[in-house]
Design a protein around this motif. Sequence first.
Motif, PDB file in Angstrom:
ATOM      1  N   VAL A  21       0.822  -1.209   0.000  1.00 47.95           N
ATOM      2  CA  VAL A  21       0.000   0.000   0.000  1.00 47.95           C
ATOM      3  C   VAL A  21       0.863   1.270   0.000  1.00 47.95           C
ATOM      4  O   VAL A  21       0.627   2.183  -0.797  1.00 47.95           O
ATOM      5  CB  VAL A  21      -0.915  -0.010   1.248  1.00 47.95           C
ATOM      6  N   ALA A  22       1.862   1.294   0.872  1.00 48.61           N
ATOM      7  CA  ALA A  22       2.688   2.511   0.990  1.00 48.61           C
ATOM      8  C   ALA A  22       3.444   2.778  -0.313  1.00 48.61           C
ATOM      9  O   ALA A  22       3.503   3.927  -0.776  1.00 48.61           O
ATOM     10  CB  ALA A  22       3.668   2.352   2.145  1.00 48.61           C
ATOM     11  N   SER A  23       4.007   1.729  -0.899  1.00 50.39           N
ATOM     12  CA  SER A  23       4.752   1.898  -2.153  1.00 50.39           C
ATOM     13  C   SER A  23       3.822   2.348  -3.271  1.00 50.39           C
ATOM     14  O   SER A  23       4.188   3.206  -4.084  1.00 50.39           O
ATOM     15  CB  SER A  23       5.426   0.591  -2.556  1.00 50.39           C
ATOM     16  N   ALA A  24       2.603   1.757  -3.313  1.00 49.96           N
ATOM     17  CA  ALA A  24       1.636   2.132  -4.352  1.00 49.96           C
ATOM     18  C   ALA A  24       1.274   3.606  -4.228  1.00 49.96           C
ATOM     19  O   ALA A  24       1.198   4.326  -5.232  1.00 49.96           O
ATOM     20  CB  ALA A  24       0.385   1.269  -4.232  1.00 49.96           C
ATOM     21  N   ARG A  25       1.092   4.054  -2.989  1.00 52.53           N
ATOM     22  CA  ARG A  25       0.742   5.462  -2.764  1.00 52.53           C
ATOM     23  C   ARG A  25       1.897   6.361  -3.226  1.00 52.53           C
ATOM     24  O   ARG A  25       1.675   7.364  -3.886  1.00 52.53           O
ATOM     25  CB  ARG A  25       0.444   5.682  -1.281  1.00 52.53           C
ATOM     26  N   GLN A  26       3.110   5.939  -2.896  1.00 52.90           N
ATOM     27  CA  GLN A  26       4.284   6.726  -3.284  1.00 52.90           C
ATOM     28  C   GLN A  26       4.411   6.803  -4.813  1.00 52.90           C
ATOM     29  O   GLN A  26       4.667   7.866  -5.379  1.00 52.90           O
ATOM     30  CB  GLN A  26       5.542   6.090  -2.693  1.00 52.90           C
ATOM     31  N   VAL A  27       4.182   5.664  -5.465  1.00 53.27           N
ATOM     32  CA  VAL A  27       4.269   5.628  -6.930  1.00 53.27           C
ATOM     33  C   VAL A  27       3.213   6.558  -7.537  1.00 53.27           C
ATOM     34  O   VAL A  27       3.494   7.319  -8.471  1.00 53.27           O
ATOM     35  CB  VAL A  27       4.113   4.175  -7.443  1.00 53.27           C
ATOM     36  N   ARG A  28       1.995   6.521  -6.977  1.00 52.36           N
ATOM     37  CA  ARG A  28       0.936   7.396  -7.508  1.00 52.36           C
ATOM     38  C   ARG A  28       1.281   8.875  -7.318  1.00 52.36           C
ATOM     39  O   ARG A  28       0.995   9.702  -8.186  1.00 52.36           O
ATOM     40  CB  ARG A  28      -0.401   7.062  -6.850  1.00 52.36           C
ATOM     41  N   GLN A  29       1.902   9.186  -6.196  1.00 52.11           N
ATOM     42  CA  GLN A  29       2.307  10.585  -5.958  1.00 52.11           C
ATOM     43  C   GLN A  29       3.351  11.007  -6.990  1.00 52.11           C
ATOM     44  O   GLN A  29       3.321  12.133  -7.495  1.00 52.11           O
ATOM     45  CB  GLN A  29       2.885  10.734  -4.547  1.00 52.11           C
ATOM     46  N   ILE A  30       4.251  10.100  -7.306  1.00 46.21           N
ATOM     47  CA  ILE A  30       5.300  10.420  -8.291  1.00 46.21           C
ATOM     48  C   ILE A  30       4.681  10.578  -9.683  1.00 46.21           C
ATOM     49  O   ILE A  30       5.068  11.478 -10.437  1.00 46.21           O
ATOM     50  CB  ILE A  30       6.416   9.348  -8.256  1.00 46.21           C
ATOM     51  N   ILE A  31       3.704   9.730  -9.989  1.00 44.77           N
ATOM     52  CA  ILE A  31       3.017   9.861 -11.296  1.00 44.77           C
ATOM     53  C   ILE A  31       2.365  11.239 -11.386  1.00 44.77           C
ATOM     54  O   ILE A  31       2.504  11.955 -12.387  1.00 44.77           O
ATOM     55  CB  ILE A  31       1.963   8.743 -11.481  1.00 44.77           C
ATOM     56  N   ALA A  32       1.669  11.630 -10.305  1.00 47.00           N
ATOM     57  CA  ALA A  32       0.985  12.933 -10.296  1.00 47.00           C
ATOM     58  C   ALA A  32       2.002  14.068 -10.429  1.00 47.00           C
ATOM     59  O   ALA A  32       1.767  15.049 -11.148  1.00 47.00           O
ATOM     60  CB  ALA A  32       0.173  13.075  -9.020  1.00 47.00           C
TER      61      ALA A  32
END
Lengths: 245, 330
Positions: free
Chosen positions: B172-183
């Motif tokens: 979950v934490a990594s997925a959230r981080q990846v989404r933040q980087i995409i944004a």
Amino acid sequence: MKSWIAFSSIFVKDMRAYYLKPPNISWGIIFPLAWTGMFFIRSGLGVENVLQLLPGVVTISILFGTTSLLSVTLTFERRNRSFDRLLLAPISLELLMLAKTSGAILFGIVNALVPIVIAAFLTDMSGIAWSLVVPAIILIGIVSTFLGLFISVSASEVFEAQTFSNFFRFPMMFLCGLFFPILSLPMFIRWLSFILPVTYGVDILHGAINGEHIMSFTLDFIIIGAFCVVLFLLSLRNVKRKWIA
Amino acid sequence: MKSDSTLALQVSNLTKRFDEVIAVDDISFQVNKGELFGFLGPNGAGKTTTINMLTGLARLDAGKIYIGGIDCTRNPKAAQHLTGVVPDESNLYPELSGFDNLCFCAALYGINKIERQTRARELLETFSLTEAADRKFAGYSKGMKRKLTFAAGIIHQPPILFLDEPTTGIDVASARQVRQIIASLHRKGTTIFLTTHYIEEAERLCERIAFIVNGKIVQIDRTSDLLQPVKGKHVIILSVSNSGDGLTIEMASAFPQYQFQIPTPDQIRIESTEPVNVGPLVRFLEERNIQVTEARRHVPSLEDVFVQVTGIEAGLMHREKEKAGGGGNQ
């Protein structure tokens, strides 16, 4: 310049990741040593006759040194999809495949030096035509590598690549004039010798080291050069057809 | 189709067959420069095959591709300097460290040594991988591998980025981080083509979305426009002991102002354009010996639109999400 950075990085990465690993370095030293010793004892020759074995041992060191690792590493990279990363880079496929094979070529050439250095301690090598030996070793390295490349792009699994490699390599040991003169082979299999690329490199080495060769050096160089080009182009074609499907 | 250099990506009539199977069936779409475009569909819909054709890893059987105005149909290599790819599988070199992997990937794009080392350090920091920089990639956890693979895809700062299921199979934490980087990349102007089967991820991130099913694009629109049909809808989900046969017909005749669906035997879905009055519904069910254990409000989302448009049950996408074991939803 940018292509050169990519080329050199692939070469350095392969050297570090595959060729300069201790097991491969020891393989590169022990294997030629074992072959030299084995054939030397079997031949019953004296130390002064070691040059008669040198062309065969040099060639076999190059052949096994180049094909063993390349066929496995390329198939492995293809399987774990890290090869895709190279295909995605903005460099031509030709340059990419040359970069992938340059490590194997260098490894094969270095392998060839092992029996030469050993022979230098055992016998007088002043009569050798080095101007023929050096390009012949380089060409045998290139043609063996491209043969390994051709095999690995034709295989889809590591074990397949290994099986195909042996299918080519072991008959070559007996058919290319490494240890038995081609002219002493039975007529019905002699023609096979002439469709194997290594035959022409071995012929140059026999001529340059012992003064015995069955074809002109020019013809040998032309044919082995042609094999290099054809094997490389066939490999590129297979990469395009099979790996970019 | 004419090349338009104002568009990041132009695709027309793209088709790919594997023997008798048509993996991608005559699809066409465009992606504007700086846009975050989503490609949403279940596993096997043709998302990865499409990305492979766009990036030069697969030959197309028919169609045309322009990337940044460059015709890539005949020569897929022509536009590779403009693109970055984060594949659906982590495909870096197990023998190399995280830092060396990033430097190697940068070198493939001709970046000089000092610059690639600087960028590698920055990206390791961005993805919280600095401490693992010198560890071999083979020893990374799945989440760390995905993050490093992502970093490798952007180290040459491509103006167009292809992301193939970037959050699948990670925590979950990594997925959230990846989404933040995409944004963040999107805010900086990178054009992003994102494939995913996480509907919520597509809804949250993408400006425009194409639904792809069985190799065909069945709908393509702005995310806000796709959500229009479900906007203002009131949905209540009742958890019940057992719904029984013919219940929807009975309920529909008793409450004609509502629409009823029974997605599973222990759930009743009630939809309306006006607020739903739950009391009479509960009494109606209890009179028929059906116990109501829970009533909850459901906010209609892209998932409802996806189900409506594609006919694919939402459960299938949820099962895929669970199977992938990822943090895509959080």
